[in-house]
Each structure stands twice: as C-alpha cells, then as structure tokens.
Design a protein around this motif. Structure first.
Motif, PDB file in Angstrom:
ATOM      1  N   ASP A 155       0.920  -1.209   0.072  1.00 22.67           N
ATOM      2  CA  ASP A 155       0.052   0.112  -0.016  1.00 22.67           C
ATOM      3  C   ASP A 155       0.761   1.263   0.004  1.00 22.67           C
ATOM      4  O   ASP A 155       0.586   2.226  -0.596  1.00 22.67           O
ATOM      5  N   TYR A 156       1.964   1.208   0.787  1.00 20.14           N
ATOM      6  CA  TYR A 156       2.722   2.234   0.948  1.00 20.14           C
ATOM      7  C   TYR A 156       3.626   2.619  -0.351  1.00 20.14           C
ATOM      8  O   TYR A 156       3.571   3.667  -0.936  1.00 20.14           O
ATOM      9  N   ALA A 157       3.959   1.355  -0.964  1.00 17.82           N
ATOM     10  CA  ALA A 157       4.690   1.617  -2.500  1.00 17.82           C
ATOM     11  C   ALA A 157       4.001   2.277  -3.325  1.00 17.82           C
ATOM     12  O   ALA A 157       4.430   2.654  -4.309  1.00 17.82           O
ATOM     13  N   LYS A 158       2.669   1.582  -3.246  1.00 21.99           N
ATOM     14  CA  LYS A 158       1.780   2.194  -4.624  1.00 21.99           C
ATOM     15  C   LYS A 158       1.635   3.753  -4.464  1.00 21.99           C
ATOM     16  O   LYS A 158       1.661   4.333  -5.734  1.00 21.99           O
ATOM     17  N   TYR A 159       1.923   4.434  -3.213  1.00 21.59           N
ATOM     18  CA  TYR A 159       1.879   5.971  -3.514  1.00 21.59           C
ATOM     19  C   TYR A 159       2.995   6.435  -4.063  1.00 21.59           C
ATOM     20  O   TYR A 159       3.219   7.443  -4.202  1.00 21.59           O
ATOM     21  N   LEU A 160       4.327   5.767  -4.231  1.00 18.20           N
ATOM     22  CA  LEU A 160       5.377   6.202  -4.755  1.00 18.20           C
ATOM     23  C   LEU A 160       5.187   6.569  -6.233  1.00 18.20           C
ATOM     24  O   LEU A 160       6.174   6.936  -6.877  1.00 18.20           O
ATOM     25  N   LEU A 161       4.064   5.902  -6.724  1.00 15.25           N
ATOM     26  CA  LEU A 161       3.903   6.072  -8.095  1.00 15.25           C
ATOM     27  C   LEU A 161       3.942   7.703  -8.708  1.00 15.25           C
ATOM     28  O   LEU A 161       4.766   8.007  -9.626  1.00 15.25           O
ATOM     29  N   SER A 162       3.300   8.343  -7.873  1.00 17.88           N
ATOM     30  CA  SER A 162       3.339   9.994  -8.214  1.00 17.88           C
ATOM     31  C   SER A 162       4.852  10.526  -8.249  1.00 17.88           C
ATOM     32  O   SER A 162       5.021  11.124  -9.168  1.00 17.88           O
ATOM     33  N   PRO A 163       5.414  10.144  -7.029  1.00 10.10           N
ATOM     34  CA  PRO A 163       7.039  10.861  -7.039  1.00 10.10           C
ATOM     35  C   PRO A 163       7.459  10.202  -8.196  1.00 10.10           C
ATOM     36  O   PRO A 163       8.575  10.919  -8.870  1.00 10.10           O
ATOM     37  N   VAL A 164       7.626   9.179  -8.399  1.00  9.55           N
ATOM     38  CA  VAL A 164       8.257   8.391  -9.434  1.00  9.55           C
ATOM     39  C   VAL A 164       7.755   9.121 -10.896  1.00  9.55           C
ATOM     40  O   VAL A 164       8.631   9.308 -11.820  1.00  9.55           O
ATOM     41  N   LEU A 165       6.682   9.140 -11.168  1.00 11.54           N
ATOM     42  CA  LEU A 165       5.970  10.084 -12.327  1.00 11.54           C
ATOM     43  C   LEU A 165       6.509  11.420 -12.303  1.00 11.54           C
ATOM     44  O   LEU A 165       6.992  11.820 -13.507  1.00 11.54           O
ATOM     45  N   LEU A 166       6.698  11.954 -11.385  1.00 10.97           N
ATOM     46  CA  LEU A 166       7.083  13.518 -11.332  1.00 10.97           C
ATOM     47  C   LEU A 166       8.832  13.274 -11.668  1.00 10.97           C
ATOM     48  O   LEU A 166       9.180  14.372 -12.698  1.00 10.97           O
ATOM     49  N   ALA A 167       9.394  12.365 -11.153  1.00  5.01           N
ATOM     50  CA  ALA A 167      10.879  12.442 -11.526  1.00  5.01           C
ATOM     51  C   ALA A 167      10.980  11.990 -12.893  1.00  5.01           C
ATOM     52  O   ALA A 167      11.774  12.716 -13.879  1.00  5.01           O
ATOM     53  N   THR A 168      10.166  11.143 -13.424  1.00  7.84           N
ATOM     54  CA  THR A 168      10.219  10.691 -14.807  1.00  7.84           C
ATOM     55  C   THR A 168       9.917  11.969 -15.770  1.00  7.84           C
ATOM     56  O   THR A 168      10.674  11.993 -16.819  1.00  7.84           O
ATOM     57  N   SER A 169       9.021  12.514 -15.494  1.00  7.46           N
ATOM     58  CA  SER A 169       8.550  13.757 -16.224  1.00  7.46           C
ATOM     59  C   SER A 169       9.777  14.745 -16.105  1.00  7.46           C
ATOM     60  O   SER A 169       9.817  15.322 -17.451  1.00  7.46           O
ATOM     61  N   ALA A 170      10.290  15.137 -15.018  1.00  7.51           N
ATOM     62  CA  ALA A 170      11.648  15.923 -14.948  1.00  7.51           C
ATOM     63  C   ALA A 170      12.498  15.438 -15.757  1.00  7.51           C
ATOM     64  O   ALA A 170      13.185  16.143 -16.626  1.00  7.51           O
ATOM     65  N   TYR A 171      12.804  14.140 -15.933  1.00  8.43           N
ATOM     66  CA  TYR A 171      13.877  13.604 -16.908  1.00  8.43           C
ATOM     67  C   TYR A 171      13.651  13.854 -18.330  1.00  8.43           C
ATOM     68  O   TYR A 171      14.287  14.241 -19.208  1.00  8.43           O
ATOM     69  N   GLY A 172      12.396  13.437 -18.412  1.00  2.29           N
ATOM     70  CA  GLY A 172      11.794  14.054 -19.904  1.00  2.29           C
ATOM     71  C   GLY A 172      12.156  15.493 -20.435  1.00  2.29           C
ATOM     72  O   GLY A 172      12.545  15.578 -21.639  1.00  2.29           O
ATOM     73  N   LEU A 173      12.002  16.336 -19.546  1.00  4.32           N
ATOM     74  CA  LEU A 173      11.905  17.513 -19.714  1.00  4.32           C
ATOM     75  C   LEU A 173      13.264  17.893 -19.844  1.00  4.32           C
ATOM     76  O   LEU A 173      13.850  18.745 -20.793  1.00  4.32           O
ATOM     77  N   TRP A 174      14.310  17.298 -19.244  1.00  7.12           N
ATOM     78  CA  TRP A 174      15.818  17.551 -19.217  1.00  7.12           C
ATOM     79  C   TRP A 174      16.433  17.095 -20.402  1.00  7.12           C
ATOM     80  O   TRP A 174      17.182  17.558 -21.147  1.00  7.12           O
ATOM     81  N   LEU A 175      15.544  15.952 -20.853  1.00  6.96           N
ATOM     82  CA  LEU A 175      16.365  15.311 -22.160  1.00  6.96           C
ATOM     83  C   LEU A 175      15.891  16.460 -23.191  1.00  6.96           C
ATOM     84  O   LEU A 175      16.576  16.426 -24.271  1.00  6.96           O
ATOM     85  N   GLY A 176      14.577  16.797 -23.007  1.00  3.52           N
ATOM     86  CA  GLY A 176      14.020  17.885 -24.265  1.00  3.52           C
ATOM     87  C   GLY A 176      13.679  17.258 -25.420  1.00  3.52           C
ATOM     88  O   GLY A 176      13.545  15.965 -25.458  1.00  3.52           O
TER      89      GLY A 176
END
Lengths: 373, 359
Positions: free
Chosen positions: A3-24
């Motif tokens: 249950d706790y791990a499930k809510y890590l999805l959002s921070p992971v998505l944020l980090a992935t999105s940021a990585y995507g922005l960084w790659l451009g």
C-alpha cells in the motif's frame, strides 16, 4: 507494505517527467504521455474498494511531503529550462508545457489539497505554501469554509447546477470564489478590528507568498521562464481543478444544507485515479470528515459514481457529450439516492435546466415549480 | 486523527494514544469529563454521553458556544468566521465543535439536562396564511405526520423544490410526545428576502412545504420560577410557546412578557397574548414597549428599546427568576447585559439570537 509503495507512483512519475523535460526534444512529452497512458489504462479497470494499511501513517505523510516539494522543485526547474532556451522546437515547447500542466494538476494539486486540510501545523503550512502552484493561495478559505459547508447548494461557487456547461461554470466559479473570498476575509479583519491591509491578515501574507513565488520563477528562469511557470499554474492545476470541481458534485442537490451525506457527491474509485489523486476522488469520505488523511478514507461502495475520471474530464469539454452522460446518471440518482425532499428539488432543477423529461410526474413538478420561491 | 469516532453515548472504546494523554475538562457548575489531547471538544463530550448543546457540528450555527475560562484550545477554522461576534471573541468564547483540546480546560457552558428530541423532516401544506400588523405573516402548516417539539425550539422550512431554507420558531405550546399535526410560525417580511418576500406576496395556502425540526434549546429550563420573557418583533413566537408551556407546567409561577416593536401599528400577536391571560388569569403580565412611536400619538404605554422596560419597577426577584430572550442579535446582547446588571445570574438567561440568513 505494498500500500505504501503504491503511492510512490506519483513521485516516480514526477521524476520521470522531469527527466523527460531535461532530455528535451520529443522526450518533453514523456510525462504527459505516461500520465495519459496510465489513466487510459485505468479506464478499463474495475473500481477498487480496498482500504489502505494505515499502520505507519508517517510513511504516507513523508511520501506526500516529498511529492509536494518535488512538484515545487519541478516548476522552478521548468522555468529554468525555459529561461535557458532548452526547448528548441515548437513540439518540445508544447510538450513541456502540457506535461507540466498535467503533472501539476494530477499529481501536485492533490498533494497540496491533502496538506492544507491537515491539522498538523507543518503539513498545513506545506499545503498553504503549495497553493502558489495553483496560483491561488487564497483558495483554502473558500474551499474549507464555503465548499465543505455549503456542498451542493447554489451558495457554493464550486457547485455546478443541472444544465450548466463547463464554460459557463468556469466564468461563474472564478467570479464567485473571488467574491466569497473577499467576503470571508473582510469578515475576519472586521471582527479582529484590523485594517484591510494589516500584515497579520491572511490574505496579505498570501499575496506575499505569491509575489515571492513569481519572483523566484523570475530569478531562476527570467521573464520567459516566469511567464511559462505562471502559465502552467493557471492553465494547468488552476483551471483543471475547477473542471474537477465541476464534475465532482454536478447537479446533485441537498435537502440538508450544511450537513453532508455520502449521496451528495460523485465518486471515481478506479485504482490509479485513487492513487494519483491521493484518494480525493474517494470523495464521500473526504467530505464526511475533511480532516481525515487520505489513507484513512473508506470508499463508498454503493455511493453515486461517474465514469472514470479522465473520461469525465474529456466529456466536460464537450457539453453535449457531458449532458448525454450526466442526464442518465442524474436520472438514476434522483430515483435511487435522493430523499423525497431532494427528489422535489431535483425535479425543480430539471425544469430550470430544460430537462423536464427527466421528471417522473412532469405536470405536478411544473405546478410546484411555478409557485416555489 | 481525533475525529474518527462516532458519538455513541456509553459506547466502550479501546483507549487511544490521545486518551492516554487525557485532559480534564471542568464545566463550571456541572460535571467534569476527560478529553484526549488533540480531540475536538464537542465530539469528545458527545463520545462520553455528555449532553453538550450543539446542532450543526460544523461551526455555522453557534449552538455549542462555550466560554473558555482557562486552558488552551486550537480552532480548526478561525473563529472570526463563525457566528461568534467580536465581543464574544474578546470575552473568550469559542465553538466546541471547532476547538481542539490542547490542555486541561475550564469552561462555561450550559449542559442539557433534557432528553433531546431528534429532528425529523416532515412534509405538509400551508393551511393558514394571515397578514398581521408590522408586516408579519402568521403561517400555519398542516403536517402529513406529527412532529414533536419543546417550547422555544425552531424548525427549518423549505418550500417543495426550493433550495431556499429558513428557520423559524414554533409559537404553539409544545404538543407532548405524540407531536402536533399542525404547527405555526411568525414570519417577518424582510425587503428582498427570498422566502419572506415570496410568502408575503400572496396567500400561499395549499403550497407544499417541508418542515425539519425541532432544533434549539432556548426554552429548556425545568425549574419552577418566575419567567421574564423579552421579545423583539417576531421573537415573540418562541416566547408565546415558552410562556404557555410554563403557565401550564408551573401553576403557581408567573410570567412577565416584555414585547418590543417599533410602533403601535406594528403590534401583533396581542390576541395570542390575551389568550394566555385568559388561560392563567393574574399570572401573566404583558408589557408592550414601542421604540419609534410618534410623540403625542396617544400611546400611554412604555416607550423606548426593550431594555428600557427592564428595571426594578417590574417587581421581579432578579436572583430567582429565569429569563428567555429572543430577537435580533444586538437587542438580545443588550438585554443580556441589562439583566446581568440587574442581578439575574447569566446561567439563567436563555437566549435565541435571530441573525439574517442571507437573501
């Protein structure tokens, strides 16, 4: 611990999105694509009525706090990237902007909402400061005081009555919120015998927080960065949040204003929507006790439900399609959830909306409507 | 979270961490109880079967208004947004439903010693509509099912199909546990008022209307004493109910009614007061007082605000009487201050403050 791990999805998505922005380049779309992909997949899943393991609440709180801080860092990061001229093509510019709009709405807005409802001072302040990301640090007062008390009545600017389309609602809700916010703030400073500009008044220091936020965006991203950052906040979480409000109580009525009952809200309980929105679409539980943290909310198995949230969001943009869906839902609500008094209010609302065909006894309803105040 | 329990009097709960750090809540002149640190004061009281006055539980009705004598609480929402007045705030009043307990507390609040009648929502039809002097409508509603209430209580009225909902006090004597099939209210026509304007526009007999009640505890005082009833305008409605109830229940006690309106032409409900005089000859005294009666009009009665009538000349034993005050907020506050100055204990002043519900 799942249950706790499930809510890590959002921070992971944020980090992935940021990585995507960084790659451009085309990767700027990564965050948006992932979010839409997950939400579309979610649309095919059955509602999730499970309860969360709440043995270690601090773990949830830690995840959400990190998520909120990440959201804040991300908007600054985005402003910096824009200021650096990082997005060189029109596609990457749009991709970065759209990614930011959706991540800030789907992931960051629920986190700040969760926190400003909390009683713990640290969490509450985190949420209050986080409100700059919806570019409306005054939102808390109309939300907590007005929306949660006058739910599903015309006294709540967040409420959309039957027949109201999204665009009319947006115009109405912004004007209503500003008027209500001013009214409440003035009540507070008048009672406290302070001048309107007294720095101890909440609205004054909230202006300060917003100015500081824009200043920070400017410092980091220059004029273009700040403009893009503010644009994301306004067109993303700020407006999309109102669309969420539009859907969440649409057309429902109450015969007990000030006393919320679970039937007074729609719910969206599909698994990923619950996770990403921090259970805010588990809406009956939230309204029953708005100080209850998201991990303690109990899904209303038998309560009123709308189609999956992304579908609702998209339908809302096209009023004829929205009405097609919601009229059937309201017809069902009137017959299965409404009390006899609420059914009579619903009948009057149907007439007002031009939807008399939804009424079981249209002639009687019309006669009653004709004499009502 | 401190608010995740449901108020079930007498329910046995497992001790929580908050309970372990219990705070002692001392209610002046009443029983003490324990509350967990960080619990909401009202919920904690109700959890333990303490009959704390309350209604909405969300900080809007003001029924759980409590004076904090000592100790520390944290408000969930700024009390400046509640019905508490600036003076209340300065005098240390809080709302128990919005107050988180942070330490031992000493509070002043009148706990209820009555069995509370749970509110019902009953539909009916307007059966009586009569315009009285002063722009007041005498509204009577025939109910589909009986509704019980106590003296001084009120109900929320909503016309079928309307979101507009307004509260008014019952003016009839309480019907007993079997309930009343017809109930009456006095409604002042307010300029721009959505409900009162609609009601005043024409005879509304036959209109379907919902009645939810009873609410409020103003008339709850079971001690046989002289009752001083002070009413401003339609504040006479609950006073009529309380006066009749007390005249019936306490056959040796008297009632003094001080009734303030603007001018002689605005005096209404006198027929109902006369009926009470016939019901209990010699035990009820009515003092009408006019605030805006033109000089030389021939009015020989009292003039001025209702507070002007409250003086030793009334011959009331202030230390023994109970007072029931109903009217607009400033009037009620002025009367409370006057009665306290005259020596009437604050705990025996029962007040219902009318506040505008919006248009």
């Amino acid at each position: 611990m799942l249950d706790y791990a499930k809510y890590l999805l959002s921070p992971v998505l944020l980090a992935t999105s940021a990585y995507g922005l960084w790659l451009g380049g085309p990767h700027a779309w990564l965050g948006f694509g992932l979010l839409i992909g997950i939400l579309l997949f979610d649309a095919f899943l059955e509602p999730d009525h499970s309860l969360r393991d709440a043995r270690f609440p601090w773990l949830y709180d830690l995840i959400v706090s990190v998520q909120l801080v990440m959201g804040f860092a991300m908007i600054l990061f985005y402003a910096w990237l824009v200021g650096q001229g990082h997005f060189d093509s029109t596609s990457s510019k749009i991709g970065g902007f759209v990614t930011m709009m959706f991540t800030q709405f789907v992931i960051v807005a629920p986190a700040l909402h969760e926190m400003f409802h909390r009683e713990n001072l640290f969490h509450r302040w985190l949420g209050r400061i986080g409100m700059v990301m919806i570019f409306d640090p005054w939102r808390e007062i109309t939300h907590v005081v007005t929306h949660h008390i006058h739910t599903v009545t015309p006294d709540d600017p967040d409420y959309a009555r039957r027949g109201e389309n999204l665009y009319r609602h947006l115009a109405k809700t912004f004007a209503g919120q500003i008027a209500e916010s001013y009214h409440l703030e003035r009540r507070m400073w008048t009672k406290r015998e302070r001048a309107w500009f007294d720095p101890r008044n909440a609205w004054v220091w909230r202006v300060g927080i917003l100015v500081a936020f824009v200043g920070l965006l400017w410092l980091i991203g220059g004029g273009y960065g700040a403009l893009a950052g503010v644009g994301v906040c306004l067109l993303g979480p700020r407006i999309l949040l109102e669309i969420f409000n539009y859907t969440q109580h649409y057309g429902l009525v109450t015969a007990t204003p000030g006393r919320f009952e679970p039937r007074h809200t729609w719910n969206h309980l599909t698994p990923f929507v619950r996770l990403l929105a921090l259970e805010i679409t588990n809406h009956a539980g939230h309204h029953e006790d708005s100080y209850k943290p998201f991990y303690e909310l109990v899904p209303d198995r038998t309560g009123p439900k709308q189609p999956q949230f992304l579908i609702c969001l998209l339908l809302a943009f096209v009023p004829p399609l929205w009405f097609l869906m919601i009229r059937e839902k309201l017809h069902h609500w009137d017959r299965h959830y409404a009390t006899p008094q609420e059914r009579e209010i619903a009948e009057a609302e149907n007439i007002r909306a031009g939807w008399s065909d939804l009424n079981e006894r249209p002639t009687l309803a019309q006669a009653r409507f004709a004499v009502a105040p | 979270m401190p608010v995740d329990t449901i108020a079930v009097p007498g329910e046995t709960r497992a001790p929580t961490r908050a309970d372990a750090r219990g705070c002692r809540i001392a209610v002046a002149g009443e029983r003490d109880f324990q509350a967990g640190r960080d619990e909401l004061l009202l919920l904690s009281a109700l959890n333990q079967g303490v009959n704390y006055p309350h209604s909405c539980r969300v900080g809007t009705c003001g029924r759980c208004k409590t004076r904090l004598v000592s100790g520390k609480i944290s408000p969930l929402v700024d009390f400046a947004l509640s019905p508490l007045t600036n003076r209340d705030l300065k005098d240390g009043y809080i709302l128990a439903c919005q107050a988180k307990v942070r330490s031992d507390l000493e509070i002043e609040v009148g706990l209820i010693d009555h069995r509370v009648t749970l509110p019902l929502s009953v539909v009916g039809e307007i059966s009586g509509w009569r315009v009285l002097p002063g722009g007041v409508i005498d509204l009577r509603i025939a109910l589909d099912e009986p509704l019980a209430f106590q003296a001084g209580q009120y109900a929320a009225l909503a016309v079928s199909g309307s979101f507009v909902r307004r509260s008014f006090s019952f003016y009839d004597a309480p019907p007993g546990p079997e309930g009343a099939r017809e109930v009456g209210f006095l409604v002042k026509h307010l300029p721009g008022g959505r409900f009162s304007g609609w009601l005043a526009a024409r005879d509304r007999c036959g209109v379907r209307i919902w009645v939810e009640g009873p609410f409020g505890q103003m008339g709850l005082d079971d001690t046989p004493r002289h009752a001083l009833c002070v009413a401003g305008g339609t504040g006479i409605a609950p006073i009529l109910s309380i006066a009749e109830d007390r005249l019936q229940r306490f056959p040796t006690e008297g009632v003094t009614v001080v009734f303030g309106v603007r001018a002689q032409a605005d005096l209404f409900a006198l027929d109902r007061l006369e009926r009470l005089s016939r019901l209990a000859p010699g035990r009820i005294r009515v003092v009408p007082i006019l605030s805006h009666e033109p000089a030389g009009s021939g009015w020989s009665g009292a003039r001025g605000l209702v507070t002007a009538a409250l003086d030793p000349g009334l011959g009331i034993d202030w230390g023994r009487a109970s007072a029931f005050v109903c009217g607009a907020l400033p009037m009620v506050e002025a009367v409370e201050a006057r009665l306290t100055a005259l020596g009437l204990p604050r705990g025996r002043i029962h007040a219902d403050k009318f506040e505008p519900s919006g248009l």
